[in-house]
Motif scaffolding. Structure first.
Motif, mmCIF file in Angstrom:
data_model
loop_
_atom_site.group_PDB
_atom_site.id
_atom_site.type_symbol
_atom_site.label_atom_id
_atom_site.label_comp_id
_atom_site.label_asym_id
_atom_site.label_seq_id
_atom_site.Cartn_x
_atom_site.Cartn_y
_atom_site.Cartn_z
ATOM 1 N N HIS A 1 4.923 -21.013 -3.786
ATOM 2 C CA HIS A 1 3.930 -20.198 -3.087
ATOM 3 C C HIS A 1 4.226 -20.118 -1.583
ATOM 4 C CE1 HIS A 1 1.302 -20.579 -6.664
ATOM 5 N NE2 HIS A 1 0.862 -19.400 -6.243
ATOM 6 N N VAL A 2 4.516 -21.263 -0.982
ATOM 7 C CA VAL A 2 4.755 -21.286 0.463
ATOM 8 C C VAL A 2 6.038 -20.528 0.803
ATOM 9 C CG1 VAL A 2 5.193 -22.766 2.466
ATOM 10 C CG2 VAL A 2 3.463 -23.442 0.776
ATOM 11 N N CYS A 3 7.099 -20.757 0.054
ATOM 12 C CA CYS A 3 8.370 -20.076 0.341
ATOM 13 C C CYS A 3 8.265 -18.578 0.112
ATOM 14 C CB CYS A 3 9.486 -20.679 -0.504
ATOM 15 S SG CYS A 3 9.948 -22.344 0.016
ATOM 16 N N GLN A 4 7.524 -18.156 -0.906
ATOM 17 C CA GLN A 4 7.333 -16.732 -1.148
ATOM 18 C C GLN A 4 6.580 -16.083 0.015
ATOM 19 O OE1 GLN A 4 4.804 -15.617 -4.490
ATOM 20 N NE2 GLN A 4 6.242 -13.977 -4.975
ATOM 21 N N PHE A 5 5.544 -16.765 0.512
ATOM 22 C CA PHE A 5 4.809 -16.253 1.675
ATOM 23 C C PHE A 5 5.736 -16.106 2.874
ATOM 24 C CE2 PHE A 5 2.891 -17.076 5.744
ATOM 25 C CZ PHE A 5 1.870 -16.140 5.792
ATOM 26 N N LEU A 6 6.531 -17.138 3.154
ATOM 27 C CA LEU A 6 7.425 -17.108 4.307
ATOM 28 C C LEU A 6 8.451 -15.987 4.187
ATOM 29 C CD1 LEU A 6 7.972 -20.941 4.826
ATOM 30 C CD2 LEU A 6 6.470 -19.417 6.132
ATOM 31 N N SER A 7 8.967 -15.792 3.005
ATOM 32 C CA SER A 7 9.946 -14.727 2.789
ATOM 33 C C SER A 7 9.332 -13.358 3.076
ATOM 34 C CB SER A 7 10.455 -14.779 1.347
ATOM 35 O OG SER A 7 11.322 -13.707 1.088
ATOM 36 N N LYS A 8 8.142 -13.115 2.563
ATOM 37 C CA LYS A 8 7.470 -11.831 2.795
ATOM 38 C C LYS A 8 7.128 -11.627 4.275
ATOM 39 C CE LYS A 8 5.496 -11.273 -1.777
ATOM 40 N NZ LYS A 8 4.258 -11.256 -2.581
ATOM 41 N N ALA A 9 6.867 -12.725 4.983
ATOM 42 C CA ALA A 9 6.511 -12.659 6.407
ATOM 43 C C ALA A 9 7.740 -12.606 7.312
ATOM 44 C CB ALA A 9 5.634 -13.846 6.773
ATOM 45 N N GLU B 1 4.227 -10.733 11.774
ATOM 46 C CA GLU B 1 2.876 -10.815 12.337
ATOM 47 C C GLU B 1 2.837 -11.852 13.459
ATOM 48 O OE1 GLU B 1 -0.394 -10.276 9.959
ATOM 49 O OE2 GLU B 1 0.730 -9.590 8.207
ATOM 50 N N SER B 2 1.739 -11.867 14.195
ATOM 51 C CA SER B 2 1.597 -12.808 15.306
ATOM 52 C C SER B 2 1.495 -14.240 14.786
ATOM 53 C CB SER B 2 0.348 -12.477 16.127
ATOM 54 O OG SER B 2 -0.821 -12.813 15.397
ATOM 55 N N PHE B 3 1.777 -15.186 15.663
ATOM 56 C CA PHE B 3 1.697 -16.606 15.320
ATOM 57 C C PHE B 3 0.296 -16.948 14.807
ATOM 58 C CE2 PHE B 3 1.398 -21.131 16.001
ATOM 59 C CZ PHE B 3 2.658 -21.584 15.679
ATOM 60 N N SER B 4 -0.709 -16.457 15.503
ATOM 61 C CA SER B 4 -2.106 -16.723 15.128
ATOM 62 C C SER B 4 -2.430 -16.175 13.744
ATOM 63 C CB SER B 4 -3.028 -16.112 16.181
ATOM 64 O OG SER B 4 -4.367 -16.297 15.824
ATOM 65 N N ASP B 5 -1.970 -14.968 13.451
ATOM 66 C CA ASP B 5 -2.220 -14.378 12.134
ATOM 67 C C ASP B 5 -1.531 -15.170 11.031
ATOM 68 O OD1 ASP B 5 -3.811 -12.381 13.193
ATOM 69 O OD2 ASP B 5 -2.225 -10.848 13.174
ATOM 70 N N VAL B 6 -0.299 -15.608 11.293
ATOM 71 C CA VAL B 6 0.424 -16.404 10.298
ATOM 72 C C VAL B 6 -0.302 -17.731 10.065
ATOM 73 C CG1 VAL B 6 2.594 -17.599 9.782
ATOM 74 C CG2 VAL B 6 2.645 -15.299 10.777
ATOM 75 N N CYS B 7 -0.810 -18.351 11.136
ATOM 76 C CA CYS B 7 -1.601 -19.592 10.995
ATOM 77 C C CYS B 7 -2.770 -19.377 10.045
ATOM 78 C CB CYS B 7 -2.145 -20.049 12.345
ATOM 79 S SG CYS B 7 -0.966 -20.826 13.428
ATOM 80 N N ASP B 8 -3.516 -18.311 10.281
ATOM 81 C CA ASP B 8 -4.689 -18.011 9.456
ATOM 82 C C ASP B 8 -4.299 -17.718 8.008
ATOM 83 O OD1 ASP B 8 -6.283 -18.316 11.705
ATOM 84 O OD2 ASP B 8 -6.438 -16.146 12.080
ATOM 85 N N GLN B 9 -3.238 -16.970 7.824
ATOM 86 C CA GLN B 9 -2.796 -16.620 6.474
ATOM 87 C C GLN B 9 -2.302 -17.838 5.705
ATOM 88 O OE1 GLN B 9 0.003 -13.405 6.975
ATOM 89 N NE2 GLN B 9 -1.529 -12.107 7.950
ATOM 90 N N LEU B 10 -1.609 -18.747 6.392
ATOM 91 C CA LEU B 10 -1.165 -19.968 5.731
ATOM 92 C C LEU B 10 -2.349 -20.859 5.360
ATOM 93 C CD1 LEU B 10 2.090 -20.890 7.680
ATOM 94 C CD2 LEU B 10 1.896 -20.423 5.228
ATOM 95 N N GLU B 11 -3.345 -20.906 6.237
ATOM 96 C CA GLU B 11 -4.550 -21.674 5.922
ATOM 97 C C GLU B 11 -5.244 -21.084 4.691
ATOM 98 O OE1 GLU B 11 -8.820 -22.830 7.933
ATOM 99 O OE2 GLU B 11 -7.111 -22.508 9.245
ATOM 100 N N LEU C 1 -3.792 -19.337 2.317
ATOM 101 C CA LEU C 1 -2.938 -19.641 1.170
ATOM 102 C C LEU C 1 -3.200 -21.062 0.685
ATOM 103 C CD1 LEU C 1 -0.605 -19.054 -0.789
ATOM 104 C CD2 LEU C 1 0.973 -19.815 1.025
ATOM 105 N N GLY C 2 -3.284 -22.002 1.616
ATOM 106 C CA GLY C 2 -3.575 -23.386 1.246
ATOM 107 C C GLY C 2 -4.894 -23.513 0.509
#
Length: 90
Positions: free
Chosen positions: A19-27, A56-66, A68-69
């Motif tokens: 899940h995490v690697c798929q998110f990172l790849s898409k981002a 996306e911005s650092f802040s947006d990625v932070c929120d999206q990862l949270e 996802l978690g």
């Protein structure tokens, strides 16, 4: 290069890394280094990533990862490398 550290902690289950690697790849976030372990049923992973080409911005990625978690039942935190560099200078 804009480095950041991602930590993932939670009860072990199938698919956390996927899940995490798929998110990172898409981002469009590149994984530079990865370490993971399972201790007494708890999953713990640390990744060093390159955010230079992120869509996306650092802040947006932070929120999206949270988010996802929360969705997969683990705690995911993204922190900029500068936090660690400055912490060790004090």
């Amino acid at each position: 290069m804009e480095k950041a550290i991602i930590t993932v902690v939670g009860r072990d289950q199938v698919g956390i890394i996927a899940h995490v690697c798929q998110f990172l790849s898409k981002a469009n976030i590149n994984i530079l280094d990865i370490s993971q372990t399972i201790l007494d049923g708890y999953f713990n992973m640390m990744m060093i990533v390159d955010m230079s080409l992120a869509k996306e911005s650092f802040s947006d990625v932070c929120d999206q990862l949270e988010d996802l978690g929360n969705h997969i039942g683990v705690y995911i935190k993204l922190q900029h490398e500068d936090i660690f560099n400055k912490m060790h200078r004090i």
